[in-house]
Design an enzyme around this catalytic site. Structure first.
Site, PDB file in Angstrom:
ATOM      1  N   GLU A 177     -31.196  -8.034 -56.488  1.00 24.30           N
ATOM      2  CA  GLU A 177     -30.909  -7.445 -55.393  1.00 24.30           C
ATOM      3  C   GLU A 177     -32.140  -7.430 -54.408  1.00 24.30           C
ATOM      4  O   GLU A 177     -33.128  -7.060 -54.315  1.00 24.30           O
ATOM      5  CB  GLU A 177     -30.932  -5.820 -55.647  1.00 24.30           C
ATOM      6  CG  GLU A 177     -30.756  -4.948 -54.201  1.00 24.30           C
ATOM      7  CD  GLU A 177     -30.736  -3.360 -54.478  1.00 24.30           C
ATOM      8  OE1 GLU A 177     -31.117  -2.943 -55.912  1.00 24.30           O
ATOM      9  OE2 GLU A 177     -30.560  -2.674 -53.660  1.00 24.30           O
ATOM     10  N   LYS A 219     -26.591  -8.398 -55.539  1.00 20.82           N
ATOM     11  CA  LYS A 219     -26.623  -7.062 -54.855  1.00 20.82           C
ATOM     12  C   LYS A 219     -27.283  -7.276 -53.678  1.00 20.82           C
ATOM     13  O   LYS A 219     -28.435  -6.791 -53.379  1.00 20.82           O
ATOM     14  CB  LYS A 219     -26.932  -5.896 -55.738  1.00 20.82           C
ATOM     15  CG  LYS A 219     -27.131  -4.542 -54.957  1.00 20.82           C
ATOM     16  CD  LYS A 219     -27.404  -3.372 -55.913  1.00 20.82           C
ATOM     17  CE  LYS A 219     -27.639  -2.126 -55.163  1.00 20.82           C
ATOM     18  NZ  LYS A 219     -27.440  -1.122 -56.055  1.00 20.82           N
TER      19      LYS A 219
HETATM   20  P1  13P Z   1     -27.933   2.910 -51.547  1.00 20.35           P
HETATM   21  O1  13P Z   1     -26.569   2.405 -51.425  1.00 20.35           O
HETATM   22  O2  13P Z   1     -28.207   4.172 -51.072  1.00 20.35           O
HETATM   23  O3  13P Z   1     -28.642   1.588 -50.553  1.00 20.35           O
HETATM   24  O4  13P Z   1     -28.612   2.290 -53.051  1.00 20.35           O
HETATM   25  C1  13P Z   1     -28.498   1.431 -53.649  1.00 20.35           C
HETATM   26  C2  13P Z   1     -29.582   1.015 -54.458  1.00 20.35           C
HETATM   27  O5  13P Z   1     -29.384   0.774 -55.510  1.00 20.35           O
HETATM   28  C3  13P Z   1     -30.719   0.472 -53.819  1.00 20.35           C
HETATM   29  O6  13P Z   1     -31.582  -0.006 -54.503  1.00 20.35           O
END
Ligand code: 13P
Length: 339
Positions: A177, A219
């Site tokens: 991510e 992500k």
């Molecule tokens: P949000 O969808 O609220 O951005 O959170 C996703 C997430 O896991 C952030 O690390």
């Protein structure tokens, strides 16, 4: 039956399904509970999350996996059932946030790097034994005048790749991510430029660290205007520019991309995902891994009151269904209003 890493990654992005990010740290969940004037204790956090995980329609139909926080993966429901069992009984996979959060990056004012690599192999081993099938590590890149710096992008991409390699060695699928924040006043093209740069660095580092791309889920943020931008791009432009950057940077070997919501409204997050999936054939699955955009309505409906549990579960089910439809390119505003 043990699933291979490829099978887990594919299950996480199975058609019409996506991931519930319920891995808020104790500090973040307290902020969320403050917003509904609810007290944050181990029991109230358990009750709230149990409400989500027991929303059978949502979980069975649309949620392929749930990202948990360290406290939650060890917690039991009120009746003594481990929360992970409730998740697996609903046909969903438990996952775990393993990063240690962000810390200021040396000699890089205003920038952060995600920590948590020290001791990670042993922690992955423990989480694997606790039933986690996948993990999450979030890197944060901010946009402002003069940033991000090369140092920040490089340091975060390298840590993400080290984390991914450690996960795979320990038998867990890594969610990679890299989040380019949408907090600033920048326009969508600046977001596109930074997102392309970050993704290029991330895939280069994944290659250097010998990460098998078929065994990960990416992500990313969507390519979107900053929240404080004077003129914000339309939903169509967000969909078009996000797809353009992803096609340039994400190899087709990656089974799926599960977006974060990052502060978008519930409906924007759903509409953007729908538009991208409705645009035609893509090399990878495109789905959601939303925190706020899946939970905000449920949190408000629940408001910390046990008598609102059914209403909270209903609100969560609706958002899960809408995002499941968006992941299949079958959402519409008319369906949105059938709540
Ligand atoms: P949000 O969808 O609220 O951005 O959170 C996703 C997430 O896991 C952030 O690390």
């Amino acid at each position: 039956m043990t699933m291979t890493l490829e099978q887990v990654a594919q299950a996480m992005v199975a058609p019409g399904r996506g991931i519930l990010a319920a891995d808020e740290s104790s500090g973040t969940i307290k902020k969320r509970f403050d917003s509904i004037k609810a007290e944050s204790t181990a029991d109230t956090r358990r009750d709230y999350r149990e409400m989500l995980f027991r929303s059978t329609d949502a979980m069975k139909g649309h949620i392929s996996g749930v990202i948990l926080y360290d406290e939650t993966i060890r917690q039991k429901a009120k009746d003594g059932t481990p929360l992970t069992k409730i998740i697996t009984d609903a046909g969903s996979l438990p996952g775990i946030k393993v990063d240690g959060g962000t810390k200021p990056l040396q000699f890089s004012p205003g920038e952060v790097v995600t920590e948590g690599l020290d001791g990670l192999p042993a922690r992955i081993k423990e989480y694997h034994a606790l039933g986690a099938k996948f993990a999450k590590w979030r890197a944060v890149i901010d946009i402002a005048p003069g940033i991000p710096s090369y140092t920040c992008v490089k340091a975060n991409a390298h840590a993400l790749a080290r984390y991914a390699a450690i996960c795979l060695e320990g038998g867990i699928v890594p969610i990679v991510e890299p989040e380019v924040l949408m907090d600033g006043a920048h326009d969508i093209d600046r977001c596109a430029e930074v997102t392309e740069w970050v993704l290029r660095e991330v895939f280069q580092e994944l290659y250097i660290n010998r990460v098998t791309l078929e065994q990960i889920v990416l992500k990313p943020n969507m390519v979107i205007s900053g929240q404080k931008a004077p003129k914000r791009a339309s939903r169509e432009e967000v969909a078009e520019k996000t797809l353009k950057i992803l096609k340039r940077t994400v190899p087709a070997a990656v089974p799926g991309i599960a977006f974060l919501s990052g502060g978008q409204s519930d409906e924007d997050a759903t509409a953007h995902l729908h538009l991208m999936n409705a645009a035609g054939a893509l090399p990878w699955k495109l789905t959601f891994s939303y925190g706020r955009a899946l939970q905000a309505a449920a949190l408000k409906a629940w408001s910390g009151k046990p008598e609102n549990t059914a209403a909270g579960a209903k609100a969560f089910s609706h958002r899960a269904k809408m995002n499941g439809l968006a992941a299949a390119g079958k959402w519409s505003l008319a369906l949105e209003k059938t709540a």
